[in-house]
Design an enzyme around this catalytic site. Structure first.
Site, PDB file in Angstrom:
ATOM      1  N   ASP A 103       0.860  -1.174   0.000  1.00 45.34           N
ATOM      2  CA  ASP A 103       0.000   0.000   0.000  1.00 45.34           C
ATOM      3  C   ASP A 103       0.902   1.232   0.000  1.00 45.34           C
ATOM      4  O   ASP A 103       2.125   1.136   0.151  1.00 45.34           O
ATOM      5  CB  ASP A 103      -0.943  -0.004   1.203  1.00 45.34           C
ATOM      6  CG  ASP A 103      -2.255   0.712   0.903  1.00 45.34           C
ATOM      7  OD1 ASP A 103      -2.264   1.635   0.070  1.00 45.34           O
ATOM      8  OD2 ASP A 103      -3.281   0.357   1.520  1.00 45.34           O
ATOM      9  N   TRP A 104       0.313   2.389  -0.140  1.00 46.76           N
ATOM     10  CA  TRP A 104       1.070   3.635  -0.344  1.00 46.76           C
ATOM     11  C   TRP A 104       2.105   3.851   0.777  1.00 46.76           C
ATOM     12  O   TRP A 104       1.743   4.047   1.937  1.00 46.76           O
ATOM     13  CB  TRP A 104       0.109   4.807  -0.400  1.00 46.76           C
ATOM     14  CG  TRP A 104       0.755   6.116  -0.764  1.00 46.76           C
ATOM     15  CD1 TRP A 104       1.613   6.838   0.001  1.00 46.76           C
ATOM     16  CD2 TRP A 104       0.592   6.856  -1.980  1.00 46.76           C
ATOM     17  NE1 TRP A 104       2.008   7.984  -0.653  1.00 46.76           N
ATOM     18  CE2 TRP A 104       1.384   8.026  -1.879  1.00 46.76           C
ATOM     19  CE3 TRP A 104      -0.150   6.655  -3.143  1.00 46.76           C
ATOM     20  CZ2 TRP A 104       1.449   8.976  -2.891  1.00 46.76           C
ATOM     21  CZ3 TRP A 104      -0.085   7.609  -4.151  1.00 46.76           C
ATOM     22  CH2 TRP A 104       0.709   8.756  -4.017  1.00 46.76           C
TER      23      TRP A 104
END
Length: 765
Positions: free
Chosen positions: A293-294
């Protein structure tokens, strides 16, 4: 010519490969030879480049900003040091970005373009939680298919969806993105979403690669606070959290996304258990890749699990996290780690091989610009066909929570209606959070839907009543709730006095839910309840339409209001779909995918809980406190999982089993009769639950194991049958092996998780 030459060079190498050198399972991967041939041409630097996922930071159809960061990003794309990009959109924009990679890099390897296409691209479907309330795979599949068709027309070929996190705690803002609290229903819906996104062939330009997220247990963050830590048992992990992900793997999902949280003290990006042992090992997930994820690989440093960039890169890649989203850890660590001998090139190759495989599956090596079709972008977005699919999905997602004295359905003729509430006229809130490229304010409002449905618009009046929010309403900013503004009350009350019925829109702004939107209060915010009480003083015929992205604690509403419709955030066609149900053009059939608590203090609340040692009080100890309960509330939810009414009624009877005993290699049939005892046709979702009374570890009081949606005419009766076999009774046992255990089981069938008929049988060796 340059792009054709670049692809031709790769193609020649692929055709000339020696089959015996392939390190990929050709039987399971038809692109194995091509992938391995391309891999053999790549330098370590180029391999590491495929692991990097960059966010777009300028309009690719315009000039590149002169700042150092963007110039470096440009150079990395052109030199093959980037494998994928996110948030680069439009057919022209992705074409220009793709040109930078394939026309400038040595091997011309194309980029993947990812985007958060969660419940639509331009045409918005109901939020995923709402879709799950349909208990209908076709709602999920057709909605995802529309989203894929629209997104792919704008150059996107990879979505970060579906999210299949089990959500038991309504304080968590991302419940709106979840399929609910149950692993069986979550698996069922998630497989349909994946099918809708990916179709039968991902090289079809109208499909996109899906991503199963968040792997794993993101929905179990402590206190429902987003990005918080997670601490759960292995039994809960295996039996509750992981089943939807295993189903996604079996469905051929193209990618997995790691979660932000830790499990057992290890951040998910660094979890060998999840990525190497389970996903890529026991589940034999071969032809897709895992993306972070980011920035989450870098967050392992903040977690205290890695000391620096090198250690974070080492732990993530060796654990099985293949692609780094915007942490810039891999581009600053992996080459050095390989050169030092700390990471073998085999581990690097495995990650690259997976990413290249998906690029082949997407048809990008045949045509890097397959998804960059400006004509499709003009013709395929927000079409009448897409809007009709959205309307059908929205109708099926609505749940009737209460309908005293058959106040609903309303009449289209001769009935005066006051539509009250700022949410009623709002054309933006129904679009929901995570709305991709939906046009702001483009939804059909509730007011518009009602006005379009009645025969005479003069019978419909409107008053705003309350103001829910003020200031900026955007994805990244906190929301400002309005309190103490009753300036609109008088007009609303005056209207309510004059009409036959009031339709009162209540609920949440869509930006109260989504990422980073956790709440300690899951009631109705602002001045909504004050207005409701004032309206009740002058008109008892009030229908509440609840617009929200989580289960709400609304006991006062349930106690006071005769008719309540749960309408979630239904998307582009929200108002029309709600009107279809309000006026009886569609008989509501939705069932809750989550339990609604009486109070936030019950959270997390879910139907498939354990019994505990003191689940009830002894009749001889009446009034004593030594049992599991609250002193100020019942234990039960306000509305249970699987609950939902209809404009007709259904009666369940004659539950029977084909045998009272079953062998582990046999099966039995559970039968029940369901009759429509009302005056109109309706659809019912018949639900099968099983209880394993005694296990090597304690078992839930019930678990959903099947359901069937049926339509019955007035007075019609059908016998419904469910097959129960060893798979139905199996779970991950004390030693984490999967199987059943001999003993007594309960079979429970009914219209929700509480209103059920029950009988028992025995499983023998």
């Amino acid at each position: 010519m340059k792009v054709q030459l670049a692809i031709a060079i790769v193609t020649i190498a692929l055709v000339g490969c020696n089959n015996s050198n392939s390190k990929t399972n050709i039987a399971s991967n038809p692109y194995a030879q091509q992938v391995d041939s391309l891999l053999s041409l790549m330098t370590v630097e180029e391999k590491v480049g495929q692991l990097n996922l960059y966010a777009g930071s300028w309009e690719f159809t315009g000039p590149v900003p002169e700042d150092v960061n963007n110039q470096k990003k440009l150079e990395n794309i052109k030199s093959g040091r980037v494998g994928a990009m996110l948030n680069v959109i439009t057919a022209d924009g992705t074409r220009e970005a793709q040109k930078l990679a394939v026309e400038n890099s040595r091997l011309g390897i194309p980029l993947i373009f990812g985007y958060d296409v969660i419940h639509g691209y331009k045409t918005m479907m109901p939020i995923p939680l709402g879709q799950a309330a349909s208990w209908d795979a076709e709602v999920a599949r057709s909605g995802a298919q529309v989203a894929a068709k629209e997104a792919s027309a704008s150059g996107i070929n990879w979505t970060f969806a579906p999210m299949m996190d089990i959500a038991r705690d309504a304080r968590w803002g991302r419940m709106m993105e979840s399929p609910g609290e149950d692993p069986y229903l979550a698996s069922y819906m998630s497989k349909a979403w994946i099918k809708g996104f990916q179709g039968n062939d991902m090289s079809d330009a109208a499909t996109i690669a899906a991503c199963a997220k968040h792997f794993a247990a993101y929905g179990f963050v402590e206190a429902g606070r987003d990005y918080n830590t997670v601490d759960i048992s292995l039994q809960t992990l295996y039996n509750v959290v992981l089943p939807p992900f295993k189903a996604a793997s079996e469905a051929g999902v193209a990618s997995f996304m790691n979660s932000f949280n830790e499990i057992g003290g290890v951040p998910a990006n660094g979890s060998e258990l999840l990525q190497r042992q389970l996903l890529k090992g026991a589940w034999e997930y071969q032809n897709g890749f895992v993306v972070s994820d980011w920035g989450s690989i870098g967050e392992m440093i903040t977690h205290g699990y890695a000391a620096d960039t090198l250690e974070a890169g080492y732990k993530a890649l060796t654990a099985g996290s293949d692609m780094d989203m915007e942490a810039h850890i891999y581009e600053n660590s992996i080459e050095e780690l390989v050169s030092l001998g700390k990471i073998s090139e085999d581990i690097l190759n495995d990650a690259v091989r997976r990413i290249l495989t998906v690029k082949f599956q997407l048809g990008l090596f045949d045509d890097p610009y397959l998804y960059c079709d400006v004509e499709r972008e003009k013709s395929d977005l927000l079409t009448e066909e897409n809007l009709e699919i959205a309307r059908a999905a929205a109708r099926k997602s609505i749940v009737l929570l209460k309908n005293e004295n058959n106040l609903l359905p309303l009449s289209k003729e001769g009935q005066s209606i006051a539509v009250i509430g700022s949410l009623a006229a709002d054309k933006d809130v129904p679009l929901g959070s995570w709305r991709a490229q939906a046009n702001e304010g483009s939804a059909v409002s509730l007011l518009e839907g009602i006005e379009g449905a009645v025969s005479d618009k003069t019978n419909v009046s409107y008053s705003k009543g309350y103001t829910l929010t003020k200031g900026r309403r955007q994805f990244i900013y906190e929301l400002d709730i309005v309190n103490g503004d009753q300036s609109g009350f008088k007009r609303a009350i005056d209207l309510a006095k004059k009409v036959d019925v009031v339709v009162l829109a209540m609920g949440e702004d869509c930006w109260q839910t989504g990422e980073g939107r956790s709440q300690t209060d899951i009631g109705l915010k602002g001045d909504q309840m004050d207005l409701m009480y004032e309206l009740l003083k002058v008109n008892k015929n009030i229908v509440v339409t609840l617009m929200n992205g989580r289960s709400l604690a609304i006991p006062e509403l349930d106690e006071s209001i005769p008719a309540i419709l749960e309408v979630w955030h239904l998307g582009s066609e929200a108002g029309n779909a709600i009107a279809d149900v309000l006026f009886g053009d569609y008989n509501p059939s939705g069932k809750l995918p989550v339990s609604f608590p009486r109070h936030v203090g019950q959270c997390p609340i879910y139907y498939n809980h354990k019994n505990g040692g003191r689940p009830t009080t002894n009749p001889h100890d009446a009034g004593m406190v030594f049992w599991s309960h609250y002193t100020d509330s019942p234990n039960s939810p306000l509305y249970p999982f699987g609950y939902g009414l209809s404009y007709t009624t259904f009666e369940y009877s004659d539950l029977s089993l084909s045998s009272m005993e079953m062998s582990s290699n046999g099966e039995i049939t559970a039968s029940i009769k369901v009759k429509n005892t009302g005056k109109i046709a309706g659809q019912e979702t018949v639900q099968l639950y099983i209880r394993d009374y005694v296990g090597s570890v304690t078992r839930p009081v019930k678990e959903l194991k099947g359901f069937e949606k049926i339509t019955l005419k007035s007075g019609e009766e059908k016998e419904i049958q469910f097959t129960i076999n060893n798979e139905t009774l199996s779970y991950y046992r004390a030693d984490l092996s999967f199987g059943s255990e001999p003993g007594q089981f309960a079979v429970m069938i009914g219209g929700n998780s509480q209103k059920i008929l029950t009988t028992d049988f025995r499983l023998v060796d």
